[in-house]
Design an enzyme around this catalytic site. Structure first.
Site, PDB file in Angstrom:
ATOM      1  N   ARG A  90     -23.815  11.995  45.602  1.00  0.00           N
ATOM      2  CA  ARG A  90     -24.071  11.266  46.844  1.00  0.00           C
ATOM      3  C   ARG A  90     -25.541  10.925  47.033  1.00  0.00           C
ATOM      4  O   ARG A  90     -25.882   9.786  47.364  1.00  0.00           O
ATOM      5  CB  ARG A  90     -23.574  12.092  48.044  1.00  0.00           C
ATOM      6  CG  ARG A  90     -22.096  11.944  48.338  1.00  0.00           C
ATOM      7  CD  ARG A  90     -21.527  13.219  48.934  1.00  0.00           C
ATOM      8  NE  ARG A  90     -21.564  14.297  47.963  1.00  0.00           N
ATOM      9  CZ  ARG A  90     -20.631  14.451  47.018  1.00  0.00           C
ATOM     10  NH1 ARG A  90     -19.595  13.653  46.977  1.00  0.00           N
ATOM     11  NH2 ARG A  90     -20.718  15.432  46.137  1.00  0.00           N
ATOM     12  N   ARG A 140     -35.301  14.830  42.619  1.00  0.00           N
ATOM     13  CA  ARG A 140     -34.446  15.969  43.000  1.00  0.00           C
ATOM     14  C   ARG A 140     -34.604  17.019  41.908  1.00  0.00           C
ATOM     15  O   ARG A 140     -34.410  16.721  40.715  1.00  0.00           O
ATOM     16  CB  ARG A 140     -32.987  15.523  43.107  1.00  0.00           C
ATOM     17  CG  ARG A 140     -32.006  16.622  43.539  1.00  0.00           C
ATOM     18  CD  ARG A 140     -30.614  16.037  43.594  1.00  0.00           C
ATOM     19  NE  ARG A 140     -29.588  16.960  43.980  1.00  0.00           N
ATOM     20  CZ  ARG A 140     -29.155  17.126  45.233  1.00  0.00           C
ATOM     21  NH1 ARG A 140     -29.699  16.415  46.205  1.00  0.00           N
ATOM     22  NH2 ARG A 140     -28.192  17.970  45.511  1.00  0.00           N
ATOM     23  N   HIS A 173     -34.575  19.692  52.021  1.00  0.00           N
ATOM     24  CA  HIS A 173     -33.837  18.465  51.698  1.00  0.00           C
ATOM     25  C   HIS A 173     -34.028  17.522  52.889  1.00  0.00           C
ATOM     26  O   HIS A 173     -33.100  17.268  53.660  1.00  0.00           O
ATOM     27  CB  HIS A 173     -32.366  18.781  51.474  1.00  0.00           C
ATOM     28  CG  HIS A 173     -31.601  17.723  50.740  1.00  0.00           C
ATOM     29  ND1 HIS A 173     -32.082  16.436  50.549  1.00  0.00           N
ATOM     30  CD2 HIS A 173     -30.371  17.737  50.151  1.00  0.00           C
ATOM     31  CE1 HIS A 173     -31.193  15.734  49.879  1.00  0.00           C
ATOM     32  NE2 HIS A 173     -30.152  16.490  49.618  1.00  0.00           N
TER      33      HIS A 173
END
Length: 364
Positions: A90, A140, A173
């Site tokens: 996602r 990430r 995050h």
């Protein structure tokens, strides 16, 4: 003072010792808009409201072909690197799509085993290499604090390039928290917004970086109560509770998830993040699945105006019986990520006013 000058005055070791709130100004442009996006503490209420408004404008502009043509020409001369060394579906697709909406040419490195890191190149040198070819780095990583460190490093170079943290270790995050805020705003837009609501967090709260980041952003809203429901070994960290206490926020820590559903405006479910287990299965010990599982029967307890959220991927935290209930907003939440990330990127590159002008001109 320029961002580079600010960074040059501190070593990484000294910078890393600063409280998160004190680090935040180092990642902003002189105008106060974000340059890097690495920690949730960068965003105050005004910034959050502006990003949510911009996300809505982008979403509405994109409904027409002529609107998409406008958006996709905004940054056609820019290139973005998506450096994802931790598995993601996602978040990766959301950022990839956001870049495409704004006209960026995106590239990706998702498997370091086919990069020069296999030849011994350091991750720091990899990031410096990206900065030579790209105008934006979205990263990430399982390494806690690495996105911050790279933002600090690049800010001191002759070619500073914005870095967006798309998930860093077990700690931060920030863009997930932004899309969560946007989802809450959209869900409660006819009920006075987020102010005064109660958010119930459930699941692996000890290692859930989405919960840590969202809990911090909720401090920007008035009279929001936070409830943390989890078994003791997966309960929220004391550092989060200390921050809530310091800010005068009402909160509750409990093992009784089911008993708190009736009190919640928003239920935020999370999965057990056993990828962080030192020994396989250790986080599941003492965890009774049925105690932390939202079922179709729980819909009868949840407020008719309440919502159910989940950062996904879902395992067994929410029954599929809930999927068709209008209060289950996790699929909207997923799509909201694309819009808020597009808004963030547009803001970093100072195209937000151009988007707003177009929206006002075409939505009279």
């Amino acid at each position: 003072m320029t961002q580079r000058r600010m960074m040059e005055e501190l070593s990484w070791e000294d910078f890393n010792k600063l409280p998160l709130e004190e680090r935040a100004p180092y990642f902003l442009q002189s105008s106060g808009r974000p340059y890097h996006c690495v920690i949730a503490q960068q965003f105050d209420r005004e910034a959050l409201d502006k990003l949510c408004d911009l996300a809505t404008r982008i979403r509405k502009i994109a409904k027409s072909k002529i609107g998409m043509d406008f958006l996709s020409n905004l940054m056609r001369n820019k290139r973005a690197m998506l450096y994802f060394t931790q598995p993601s579906t996602r978040t990766f697709l959301s950022f990839f799509s956001a870049c495409q909406i704004l006209g960026f040419s995106p590239a990706e490195v998702r498997d370091p085993s086919i990069s020069s890191e296999m030849k011994g190149e350091t991750k720091e040198d990899t990031i410096r290499t990206f900065s030579s070819f790209f105008d934006l780095i979205i990263m990430r990583t399982p390494a806690q604090g690495f996105a911050e460190q790279m933002a600090w490093m690049l800010s001191k170079t002759d070619r500073p390039v914005p870095i967006i943290n798309a998930g860093s270790g077990k700690d931060q995050h920030p863009t997930q928290a932004l899309l969560d805020i946007y989802t809450l705003e959209r869900s409660f837009e006819h009920r006075g917004g987020i102010d005064g609501k109660t958010v119930l967090f459930c699941g692996d709260l000890a290692r859930g970086r989405t919960v840590r980041s969202l809990s911090g952003l909720l401090l920007q809203y008035k009279n929001v109560k936070q409830i943390f429901a989890a078994p003791d070994h997966l309960q929220i960290g004391q550092d989060i509770l200390d921050r809530l206490t310091a800010n005068g926020v009402e909160f509750k820590v409990t093992n009784d998830f089911k008993g708190q559903i009736k009190n919640a405006d928003a239920v935020y479910m999370t999965r057990i993040q056993d990828e962080w287990d030192t020994n396989p299965g250790e986080s599941s010990k003492g965890y009774k699945h049925e105690d932390y599982y939202f079922t179709g029967d729980d819909l009868k307890i949840l407020s008719p105006k309440g919502i159910i959220m989940h950062p996904l991927p879902r395992r067994l935290e929410i029954s599929t019986d809930c999927d068709d209930d209008p209060r289950a907003v996790y699929w909207r939440q997923e799509r909201n990520g694309m819009w808020i990330r597009a808004a963030l990127i547009a803001t970093i590159f100072c195209r937000d006013q151009e988007i707003t002008n177009y929206y006002m001109l075409n939505n009279r």
